[in-house]
Design a protein around this motif. Structure first.
Motif, PDB file in Angstrom:
ATOM      1  N   GLY A   1       9.051  11.507 -10.185  1.00  0.00           N
ATOM      2  CA  GLY A   1       8.985  11.686 -11.638  1.00  0.00           C
ATOM      3  C   GLY A   1       7.594  11.785 -12.229  1.00  0.00           C
ATOM      4  O   GLY A   1       7.467  11.981 -13.437  1.00  0.00           O
ATOM      5  N   GLU A   2       6.529  11.682 -11.417  1.00  0.00           N
ATOM      6  CA  GLU A   2       5.187  11.665 -12.015  1.00  0.00           C
ATOM      7  C   GLU A   2       4.842  12.979 -12.699  1.00  0.00           C
ATOM      8  O   GLU A   2       3.951  13.018 -13.553  1.00  0.00           O
ATOM      9  N   ARG A   3       5.506  14.083 -12.346  1.00  0.00           N
ATOM     10  CA  ARG A   3       5.176  15.381 -12.959  1.00  0.00           C
ATOM     11  C   ARG A   3       6.133  15.738 -14.102  1.00  0.00           C
ATOM     12  O   ARG A   3       6.102  16.863 -14.604  1.00  0.00           O
TER      13      ARG A   3
ATOM     14  N   PRO B   1       5.206   2.933 -13.210  1.00  0.00           N
ATOM     15  CA  PRO B   1       4.387   4.054 -13.682  1.00  0.00           C
ATOM     16  C   PRO B   1       3.379   4.572 -12.653  1.00  0.00           C
ATOM     17  O   PRO B   1       2.776   3.789 -11.918  1.00  0.00           O
ATOM     18  N   HIS B   2       3.221   5.876 -12.652  1.00  0.00           N
ATOM     19  CA  HIS B   2       2.179   6.516 -11.868  1.00  0.00           C
ATOM     20  C   HIS B   2       0.833   6.229 -12.517  1.00  0.00           C
ATOM     21  O   HIS B   2       0.729   6.166 -13.741  1.00  0.00           O
ATOM     22  N   GLY B   3      -0.217   6.063 -11.734  1.00  0.00           N
ATOM     23  CA  GLY B   3      -1.519   5.836 -12.354  1.00  0.00           C
ATOM     24  C   GLY B   3      -2.656   6.012 -11.379  1.00  0.00           C
ATOM     25  O   GLY B   3      -2.876   5.179 -10.509  1.00  0.00           O
TER      26      GLY B   3
ATOM     27  N   LEU C   1       0.834  -1.204   0.000  1.00  0.00           N
ATOM     28  CA  LEU C   1       0.000   0.000   0.000  1.00  0.00           C
ATOM     29  C   LEU C   1       0.861   1.244   0.000  1.00  0.00           C
ATOM     30  O   LEU C   1       1.974   1.246   0.521  1.00  0.00           O
ATOM     31  N   LYS C   2       0.301   2.307  -0.577  1.00  0.00           N
ATOM     32  CA  LYS C   2       0.962   3.609  -0.515  1.00  0.00           C
ATOM     33  C   LYS C   2      -0.074   4.644  -0.121  1.00  0.00           C
ATOM     34  O   LYS C   2      -1.193   4.606  -0.616  1.00  0.00           O
ATOM     35  N   PHE C   3       0.303   5.544   0.801  1.00  0.00           N
ATOM     36  CA  PHE C   3      -0.603   6.650   1.105  1.00  0.00           C
ATOM     37  C   PHE C   3       0.141   7.966   1.064  1.00  0.00           C
ATOM     38  O   PHE C   3       1.352   8.036   1.256  1.00  0.00           O
TER      39      PHE C   3
ATOM     40  N   ILE D   1      10.022   6.037  -0.373  1.00  0.00           N
ATOM     41  CA  ILE D   1       9.493   7.370  -0.078  1.00  0.00           C
ATOM     42  C   ILE D   1       9.390   8.104  -1.409  1.00  0.00           C
ATOM     43  O   ILE D   1      10.379   8.238  -2.135  1.00  0.00           O
ATOM     44  N   GLU D   2       8.162   8.566  -1.712  1.00  0.00           N
ATOM     45  CA  GLU D   2       7.888   9.149  -3.039  1.00  0.00           C
ATOM     46  C   GLU D   2       7.866  10.675  -2.969  1.00  0.00           C
ATOM     47  O   GLU D   2       7.213  11.243  -2.090  1.00  0.00           O
ATOM     48  N   GLU D   3       8.537  11.291  -3.895  1.00  0.00           N
ATOM     49  CA  GLU D   3       8.581  12.744  -4.053  1.00  0.00           C
ATOM     50  C   GLU D   3       8.709  13.479  -2.711  1.00  0.00           C
ATOM     51  O   GLU D   3       7.839  14.269  -2.334  1.00  0.00           O
ATOM     52  N   PRO D   4       9.804  13.267  -2.008  1.00  0.00           N
ATOM     53  CA  PRO D   4       9.993  13.985  -0.737  1.00  0.00           C
ATOM     54  C   PRO D   4      10.117  15.491  -0.947  1.00  0.00           C
ATOM     55  O   PRO D   4       9.693  16.286  -0.108  1.00  0.00           O
TER      56      PRO D   4
ATOM     57  N   ILE E   1       5.204   5.648   1.226  1.00  0.00           N
ATOM     58  CA  ILE E   1       4.530   6.930   1.456  1.00  0.00           C
ATOM     59  C   ILE E   1       4.816   7.878   0.293  1.00  0.00           C
ATOM     60  O   ILE E   1       5.866   7.814  -0.337  1.00  0.00           O
ATOM     61  N   ASP E   2       3.833   8.741   0.029  1.00  0.00           N
ATOM     62  CA  ASP E   2       3.921   9.705  -1.070  1.00  0.00           C
ATOM     63  C   ASP E   2       3.822  11.100  -0.472  1.00  0.00           C
ATOM     64  O   ASP E   2       2.757  11.515  -0.011  1.00  0.00           O
ATOM     65  N   VAL E   3       4.938  11.806  -0.478  1.00  0.00           N
ATOM     66  CA  VAL E   3       5.003  13.083   0.243  1.00  0.00           C
ATOM     67  C   VAL E   3       4.496  14.252  -0.612  1.00  0.00           C
ATOM     68  O   VAL E   3       4.250  15.337  -0.107  1.00  0.00           O
ATOM     69  N   GLN E   4       4.301  14.023  -1.916  1.00  0.00           N
ATOM     70  CA  GLN E   4       3.815  15.106  -2.798  1.00  0.00           C
ATOM     71  C   GLN E   4       4.681  16.359  -2.675  1.00  0.00           C
ATOM     72  O   GLN E   4       4.173  17.488  -2.700  1.00  0.00           O
ATOM     73  N   CYS E   5       5.971  16.163  -2.480  1.00  0.00           N
ATOM     74  CA  CYS E   5       6.987  17.241  -2.444  1.00  0.00           C
ATOM     75  C   CYS E   5       6.855  18.129  -1.207  1.00  0.00           C
ATOM     76  O   CYS E   5       7.506  19.186  -1.139  1.00  0.00           O
TER      77      CYS E   5
END
Ligand code: MG
Length: 373
Positions: free
Chosen positions: A249-251, A299-301, A163-165, A223-226, A196-200
């Motif tokens: 990299g999703e953006r 890939p992001h989705g 899981l990722k949140f 850890i995603e997009e810290p 975890i996805d930090v959304q920057c």
């Protein structure tokens, strides 16, 4: 065969002046041909902005809407048409929303090609490596550790092993960020993989570095997009901390941005979105860069069943494409737009042997949520 029209369909669940959540709007693209074949694509971006990129008139050699560049062209000449769109939108494009719009059209062109040749899309892309792909579930962070754990329980009951949140409250308060992860790990035990996805939102290397060290005991999968994807030196330094993998990299869009990111950020995992990065054609090139530099392409989705189908076909034909994101978004644009939405079962999706994307659209859902005018 010739392209006769490119139709943009803007879908939106809330009213135009209301806030919109992840997955609650979309831009569908239908590429029509004189042979009667129709290709379907989408881009997960600001729909009206991408629509303008497609519908705009010509201003000069390097500033043209994409639609007028493709009318009358043979849809099977996918790479040549991709290059034509890229060059023709060069002044306002090359990255960002122009690439998002190109992505939607490119996906639709591959859909047409697969239908025309009568073979599965994964065959056109080089052949099927696997019948099933493991998936992880993504959700928006609950406001408290307890609420978050309730969501985790639901996802585990559904069969997810990873899981990722992120988003929601995540990234607003460092102590709460740690507490949510600590609580999730205690609740779920060691068998569940957690990312975890930090959304920057940790913003700077210094903030993020402290949190990387505090997260270390909880064995995060990644850890995603810290921090913002532009801070490549910051990413490189974070990637060297401890044993936690970093992703991002999703953006980003286009092979140039991704090559720069993959080479200089030192991330373990790169996450292009097939509906933004330049479509299937460009993702093939990005994947080759990722393979060359030993970076995992994941890939992001998080949009409609169109994105899901395209990502699955792509990964099925990719050597290391054995893991992907699976949205459990409750938006009707995910749950109901595609009537034959590819399901998750026991933590996997089965690669469908359909011709093209194999998507059946629910016209009632389109009619209900279509933004008119
Ligand atoms: Mg993300």
């Amino acid at each position: 065969m010739k392209i006769t029209d490119i139709e943009c369909i803007h879908l939106r669940v809330p009213k135009m002046d209301e806030e919109c959540a992840w997955g609650d709007d979309a831009l569908l693209v239908k590429v029509h041909t004189d042979a009667g074949l129709i290709g379907i694509g989408e881009t997960d971006t600001s729909p009206l902005v991408a629509k303008a990129v497609i519908d705009a008139p010509s201003s000069n050699l390097h500033s043209s809407g994409l639609k007028r560049l493709l009318i009358g062209e043979n849809p099977l000449e996918i790479q040549r048409l991709w290059d034509k769109m890229y060059l023709g939108s060069n002044y306002f494009g090359r990255k960002g929303v122009a690439m998002h719009a190109i992505s939607a059209i490119d996906i639709a062109l591959w859909d047409i090609a697969s239908q025309h040749y009568g073979v599965p899309l994964y065959t056109l892309l080089g052949g099927k490596y696997r019948d099933k792909i493991e998936v992880y579930g993504t959700f928006v962070t609950g406001d408290t550790p307890e609420k978050n754990n309730d969501i985790i329980a639901e996802y585990m009951a559904d069969g997810f092993n990873c899981l990722k949140f992120g988003d929601g409250v995540y990234g607003n308060n460092p102590d709460l960020d740690v507490k949510i992860v600590e609580s999730a790990r205690l609740f779920a035990g060691d068998d569940l993989e957690i990312a975890i996805d930090v959304q920057c939102k940790w913003l700077t290397y210094g903030n993020a570095a402290q949190l990387y060290k505090r997260m270390e005991p909880y064995n995060l999968k990644w850890i995603e997009e810290p921090i913002l994807d532009d801070d490549l030196p910051g990413y490189a330094r974070l990637s060297d901390i401890g044993s936690t993998r970093t992703s991002g990299g999703e953006r980003l869009a286009g092979r140039q941005e991704f090559t720069d990111f993959i080479k200089n950020s030192k991330v373990d995992i790169v996450q292009p979105d097939i509906t933004r990065c330049g479509g299937i054609s460009e993702l093939k090139k990005i994947n080759e860069v990722a393979e060359t530099y030993g970076c995992k392409l994941l890939p992001h989705g998080y949009s409609t069943g169109i994105l899901l189908a395209a990502s699955i076909q792509f990964l099925a034909a990719t050597k290391y494409g054995d893991f992907m994101e699976y949205s459990k978004c409750s938006s009707p644009l995910f749950t109901d737009l595609v009537t034959n939405l590819i399901p998750m079962k026991d933590g996997y999706v089965t690669v469908p042997d359909t011709i093209g994307l194999g998507i059946e659209l629910n016209e009632d859902v389109i009619e209900k949520y279509k933004v008119k005018g």
